[in-house]
Design a protein around this motif. Structure first.
Motif, PDB file in Angstrom:
ATOM      1  N   ALA A   1       1.074  -1.113   0.558  1.00 25.11           N
ATOM      2  CA  ALA A   1       0.080   0.081   0.175  1.00 25.11           C
ATOM      3  C   ALA A   1       0.709   1.647  -0.085  1.00 25.11           C
ATOM      4  N   ILE A   2       0.316   2.579  -0.777  1.00 30.18           N
ATOM      5  CA  ILE A   2       1.232   3.552  -0.767  1.00 30.18           C
ATOM      6  C   ILE A   2       1.622   4.719   0.479  1.00 30.18           C
ATOM      7  N   ASP A   3       0.188   4.195   1.082  1.00 29.44           N
ATOM      8  CA  ASP A   3       0.691   4.362   2.188  1.00 29.44           C
ATOM      9  C   ASP A   3       0.942   3.999   3.662  1.00 29.44           C
ATOM     10  N   HIS A   4       1.832   2.683   3.413  1.00 32.04           N
ATOM     11  CA  HIS A   4       2.095   2.072   4.581  1.00 32.04           C
ATOM     12  C   HIS A   4       3.552   2.295   3.972  1.00 32.04           C
ATOM     13  N   ILE A   5       4.608   2.630   2.469  1.00 27.41           N
ATOM     14  CA  ILE A   5       5.598   2.765   2.529  1.00 27.41           C
ATOM     15  C   ILE A   5       5.252   4.243   2.763  1.00 27.41           C
ATOM     16  N   HIS A   6       5.504   5.347   2.680  1.00 25.04           N
ATOM     17  CA  HIS A   6       4.767   6.812   3.119  1.00 25.04           C
ATOM     18  C   HIS A   6       5.671   6.842   4.759  1.00 25.04           C
TER      19      HIS A   6
ATOM     20  N   MET B   1       4.988  13.289   3.509  1.00 28.36           N
ATOM     21  CA  MET B   1       4.162  12.778   2.968  1.00 28.36           C
ATOM     22  C   MET B   1       4.369  12.783   1.653  1.00 28.36           C
ATOM     23  N   PRO B   2       3.216  12.645   1.049  1.00 27.43           N
ATOM     24  CA  PRO B   2       2.788  12.755   0.368  1.00 27.43           C
ATOM     25  C   PRO B   2       3.164  13.643  -0.677  1.00 27.43           C
ATOM     26  N   LEU B   3       3.806  13.436  -1.962  1.00 22.66           N
ATOM     27  CA  LEU B   3       4.089  14.921  -2.436  1.00 22.66           C
ATOM     28  C   LEU B   3       3.052  15.399  -2.752  1.00 22.66           C
ATOM     29  N   LYS B   4       1.581  15.445  -3.273  1.00 20.25           N
ATOM     30  CA  LYS B   4       0.310  17.190  -2.810  1.00 20.25           C
ATOM     31  C   LYS B   4       0.353  18.024  -1.463  1.00 20.25           C
ATOM     32  N   GLU B   5       0.285  16.620  -0.814  1.00 14.19           N
ATOM     33  CA  GLU B   5       0.350  17.450   0.370  1.00 14.19           C
ATOM     34  C   GLU B   5       1.781  17.889   1.051  1.00 14.19           C
ATOM     35  N   HIS B   6       2.513  17.654   0.804  1.00 18.68           N
ATOM     36  CA  HIS B   6       3.998  18.931   0.825  1.00 18.68           C
ATOM     37  C   HIS B   6       4.511  19.618   0.045  1.00 18.68           C
ATOM     38  N   SER B   7       3.522  19.388  -1.655  1.00 18.69           N
ATOM     39  CA  SER B   7       3.874  20.373  -1.981  1.00 18.69           C
ATOM     40  C   SER B   7       2.750  21.261  -1.199  1.00 18.69           C
ATOM     41  N   ILE B   8       1.986  21.531  -1.514  1.00 18.96           N
ATOM     42  CA  ILE B   8       1.421  22.576  -1.122  1.00 18.96           C
ATOM     43  C   ILE B   8       1.848  23.289   0.646  1.00 18.96           C
ATOM     44  N   MET B   9       1.833  22.061   1.442  1.00 19.07           N
ATOM     45  CA  MET B   9       2.293  22.682   2.568  1.00 19.07           C
ATOM     46  C   MET B   9       3.168  23.702   2.407  1.00 19.07           C
ATOM     47  N   ILE B  10       4.707  22.861   1.593  1.00 18.75           N
ATOM     48  CA  ILE B  10       5.700  24.547   1.201  1.00 18.75           C
ATOM     49  C   ILE B  10       4.987  25.881   0.828  1.00 18.75           C
ATOM     50  N   SER B  11       4.176  25.556  -0.128  1.00 20.36           N
ATOM     51  CA  SER B  11       3.260  26.479  -0.718  1.00 20.36           C
ATOM     52  C   SER B  11       2.824  27.616  -0.024  1.00 20.36           C
TER      53      SER B  11
ATOM     54  N   LEU C   1      -1.489  12.449   8.938  1.00 27.25           N
ATOM     55  CA  LEU C   1      -1.625  11.574   9.368  1.00 27.25           C
ATOM     56  C   LEU C   1      -2.919  11.054   9.856  1.00 27.25           C
ATOM     57  N   ALA C   2      -3.189  11.820   9.984  1.00 27.02           N
ATOM     58  CA  ALA C   2      -5.063  11.467  10.260  1.00 27.02           C
ATOM     59  C   ALA C   2      -5.793  10.838   9.089  1.00 27.02           C
ATOM     60  N   ASN C   3      -5.596  11.259   8.008  1.00 29.51           N
ATOM     61  CA  ASN C   3      -6.509  10.571   6.549  1.00 29.51           C
ATOM     62  C   ASN C   3      -5.989   9.279   6.138  1.00 29.51           C
ATOM     63  N   TYR C   4      -4.282   8.801   6.941  1.00 30.58           N
ATOM     64  CA  TYR C   4      -3.867   7.794   6.458  1.00 30.58           C
ATOM     65  C   TYR C   4      -5.014   6.217   7.190  1.00 30.58           C
ATOM     66  N   PRO C   5      -5.286   5.305   6.109  1.00 30.16           N
ATOM     67  CA  PRO C   5      -6.229   4.283   6.904  1.00 30.16           C
ATOM     68  C   PRO C   5      -5.214   3.727   7.451  1.00 30.16           C
TER      69      PRO C   5
ATOM     70  N   ARG D   1      -3.188  -2.918   6.993  1.00 36.68           N
ATOM     71  CA  ARG D   1      -3.839  -4.138   7.165  1.00 36.68           C
ATOM     72  C   ARG D   1      -3.137  -5.274   8.034  1.00 36.68           C
ATOM     73  N   VAL D   2      -2.221  -5.298   8.171  1.00 33.80           N
ATOM     74  CA  VAL D   2      -1.592  -6.410   9.213  1.00 33.80           C
ATOM     75  C   VAL D   2      -1.754  -6.090  10.769  1.00 33.80           C
ATOM     76  N   LEU D   3      -1.999  -4.578  11.113  1.00 33.66           N
ATOM     77  CA  LEU D   3      -2.904  -4.549  12.442  1.00 33.66           C
ATOM     78  C   LEU D   3      -3.890  -4.229  12.494  1.00 33.66           C
ATOM     79  N   ASN D   4      -4.823  -3.465  11.794  1.00 37.92           N
ATOM     80  CA  ASN D   4      -5.962  -2.877  11.868  1.00 37.92           C
ATOM     81  C   ASN D   4      -5.700  -1.913  12.573  1.00 37.92           C
ATOM     82  N   ARG D   5      -5.086  -1.733  12.715  1.00 39.48           N
ATOM     83  CA  ARG D   5      -5.409   0.418  13.223  1.00 39.48           C
ATOM     84  C   ARG D   5      -3.883   1.057  12.867  1.00 39.48           C
ATOM     85  N   LYS D   6      -3.652   2.225  12.908  1.00 36.46           N
ATOM     86  CA  LYS D   6      -2.593   2.916  13.282  1.00 36.46           C
ATOM     87  C   LYS D   6      -1.366   2.892  13.162  1.00 36.46           C
TER      88      LYS D   6
END
Length: 723
Positions: free
Chosen positions: A534-539, A545-555, A619-623, A626-631
């Protein structure tokens, strides 16, 4: 090369001699090539694995630089100067020195002698006195370069000076400013010719000069900088080498003008952009005109006289292939590599003609662009052409050369039917070439103002950087995750996010997906995770941060700086809201930033608050994992002591996709059943490894995060795993 391979080569060569038509030759060649490739691959992996970022970080960055490097000239390469090839290093060095120092023909004039005499009349009374603490602070701020100047001293040497050495150096500085005399060696520069990327190595014009100066004079110039900044005027349009200014602030003014035009009620405004090409601008600066301008400023008299001495009598020599040329006089240009050169160049162009109403200028160092917005393309082109006449006249008076052939013009329009229109802008009476995808300060624009060309170009460049990362690590060998992330952020993410405050508010979701795919690949290389992870897992594994969120943050952080009164973007906060929302800019985030400003926070506190908020939302938006079924919790830092192989396997197990899990293997190979090989239970996933009755343990799944070393020992994940 292994002995067995060498024997096979001898066997093949003998067979070629005795029986060149033997059918065994093809098989032998195949085996030899395979063994050579395996040997070279193993040698490379050993070399990469031996580099330790913690004990010797310079080795790592040298390796990255080597991988990132372009074409290099052969040490025996003959080089052509004006049709004549030279191979002798000494002759070549002399020819390079002549090429670099003879930009224009020198002529002694009465006006130049008059300016020199005027400079020498300035009083040396009350010169600025520098203290040893001033000198020590200036040395501390200097870049710790190992490059030796003409005096065979480097900045690193100065940074190891003791109190007596700093006191002596300070006396030298004060003596120089009080007498307006400078040691001859301090006015010498050593030039190293470097081959430009993707240029033919045999052409002398393919090399650019890199100038090395004595570090002591650079420290003295650094001490003078506050006085120059205070007394030398720089126009608002100049964004180069100034506090609170950058390429992004320069682009922002231009970007906002285009967007305002597109967002007007119909008919929307078109924008015509002219990029003026200046040839060798820094090397063409006239010493006479620069000193004449300095003499008419409020700069202290002793500094006016000092700079006259500083610019006169300069010399250069070229070091090429361990041979040094004879010295040549340098009579034009601001010294390359000097601390004061940028501000002197900005001052040299400070009297650039003021544009009339409807015309705007944007400048970064010697990059000069003229643009205008309106509904009538021909009228805009005429206005720009007329104003350009004044610009070229001024630049010619300054001895700077404008190249109409290299200058370009671009039309920005919301109407697709106008995409091929060539605005009739002329420079020196010549029609300027149309460019539909102009690159302005590193950002590629396009006629329809969509940034699609920029995204495409960025993805190509970033993909090349990924190849460097692939050369540094595999799933079972190479550099650790942290080193790979440092490498990614420095050579790849910096490419992906360059100029983000300009294009991030405007690009489409498809463009974001293209950029994000590059980051996903980079994080998979860093962690060793499989593509199905999962993309969320590797991040979360990488704390990136995902690139969009990080780019908007520095903007948003960039926009926050607009609220500083000295920031060039401050004027945009008071502009009226656009009638339409066709093209979005950074101002779309202004309400959020205003809320922070009303809270009473200063600039640094606002930057920190933006970072905290954006990271928290991400962090709050990450699902759930899949292994722990939680954050998932943070990974215990003890994992940093484990090998690359083990850390890769643990990361894959935390993702739920690993070749040691039949739940994964059954998805890619129908012949594999999703059952435990020990107890025949299903599914055979990460959770089952810790609950298998045939392999009992007190450890839990969460220990993959909290106790990775013990989990690795229990699971026996030391063996190599392909993929």
């Amino acid at each position: 090369m292994h002995t067995a391979t060498a024997k096979k080569i001898d066997q093949r060569n003998e067979l070629k001699r005795t029986d060149p038509l033997s059918p065994d030759l093809a098989e032998l060649n195949k085996e030899i090539n395979s063994e050579i490739n395996t040997h070279q691959r193993d040698k490379w992996r050993d070399k990469v694995s031996d580099v330790n970022r913690k004990t010797n970080p310079s080795d790592l960055f040298k390796l990255i630089k080597q991988l990132n490097g372009g074409q290099k000239a052969n040490v025996n390469q003959a080089i052509k100067f004006k049709g004549k090839y030279l191979s002798c290093p000494k002759e070549t060095a002399n020819a390079f020195n002549k090429q670099f120092s003879s930009v224009i023909k020198h002529e002694s004039t009465r006006s130049a002698r008059r300016v020199t005499k005027q400079s020498k009349r300035f009083s040396l009374q009350n010169p600025t006195k520098y203290t040893p603490s001033d000198t020590a602070e200036a040395i501390k701020k200097a870049k710790p370069s190992k490059a030796l100047g003409p005096d065979n001293i480097s900045t690193l040497h100065l940074q190891h000076l003791g109190p007596l050495g700093i006191e002596f150096l300070t006396k030298l500085f004060n003596l120089s400013t009080s007498t307006s005399q400078i040691p001859a060696i301090w006015k010498m520069s050593t030039i190293i010719p470097l081959l430009k990327p993707k240029k033919p190595a045999e052409e002398s014009t393919s090399y650019r000069p890199v100038s090395l100066l004595c570090p002591a004079i650079k420290i003295l110039e650094r001490l003078m900088m506050p006085a120059l900044t205070e007394h030398l005027p720089v126009p608002d349009i100049q964004h180069g080498f100034r506090s609170n200014h950058s390429t992004v602030t320069a682009l922002n003014d231009f970007n906002q003008s285009i967007a305002n035009g597109f967002n007007k009620k119909k008919p929307a405004d078109r924008t015509v952009l002219l990029q003026v090409d200046l040839s060798k601008a820094f090397d063409m600066v006239s010493h006479e005109k620069l000193l004449q301008d300095l003499n008419h400023t409020t700069l202290p008299d002793h500094l006016k006289r000092w700079f006259s001495c500083y610019l006169h009598g300069r010399q250069s020599r070229v070091n090429f292939r361990n041979e040094t040329s004879s010295s040549r006089n340098v009579r034009t240009g601001v010294p390359q590599g000097a601390v004061t050169s940028p501000i002197l160049f900005n001052f040299y162009l400070c009297k650039l003609p003021t544009p009339p109403d409807g015309i705007k200028l944007v400048q970064y160092a010697d990059d000069l662009s003229v643009y205008a917005s309106g509904t009538n393309i021909n009228a805009l082109s005429h206005k720009i052409t007329e104003f350009t006449k004044k610009i070229t006249s001024f630049l010619e008076e300054r001895n700077l050369i404008v190249s109409p052939e290299k200058s370009t013009v671009t039309l920005f329009t919301p109407d697709t039917h106008e995409a091929n229109i060539h605005p009739p802008v002329k420079v020196d009476g010549k029609l300027v070439r149309l460019e539909k995808h102009p690159v302005l300060l590193g950002v590629m624009f396009d006629t329809m103002y969509s940034y699609s060309a920029h995204i495409k170009n960025t993805v190509i460049k970033a993909q090349n950087k990924l190849n460097i990362m692939k050369s540094l690590a595999g799933s079972t060998w190479g550099q650790d995750k942290h080193t790979m992330l440092i490498t990614y952020k420095s050579i790849c993410r910096s490419v992906l996010e360059y100029g983000a405050p300009i294009w991030a508010p405007a690009i489409s979701e498809t463009s974001w997906e293209r950029l994000q795919s590059i980051q996903n690949q980079a994080l998979r290389i860093a962690t060793g995770c499989l593509r199905m992870s999962a993309i969320d897992h590797i991040h979360q594994e990488c704390k990136v941060m995902p690139l969009k969120e990080h780019s908007i943050m520095i903007s948003k952080q960039f926009l926050s700086a607009f609220h500083l009164t000295a920031h060039p973007g401050n004027k945009q906060l008071s502009q009226p809201k656009s009638a339409r929302d066709m093209k979005r800019t950074i101002l779309r985030y202004e309400e959020e930033i205003e809320e922070l400003c009303r809270s009473g926070k200063n600039h640094k506190e606002r930057q920190k608050a933006i970072h905290t908020r954006e990271v928290g939302l991400t962090l709050a938006n990450y699902p759930p994992n899949r292994v722990l079924n939680r954050k998932p919790p943070e990974i215990n830092r003890e994992e940093e002591n484990l090998s690359r192989t083990v850390r890769t396997r643990l990361a894959r197990l935390r993702s739920g996709f690993c070749r040691s899990l039949n739940s994964y293997m059954s998805r890619i190979d129908e012949s594999v059943a999703n059952i435990c090989p020990l107890c025949n239970a299903t599914p055979h996933d990460t959770a089952h490894l810790f609950n298998c009755p045939q392999n009992p343990t007190d450890l839990e799944v969460i220990d993959l995060w909290t106790r990775p070393a013990q989990a690795a020992e229990f699971l026996d994940v030391t063996e190599e795993e392909d993929g």
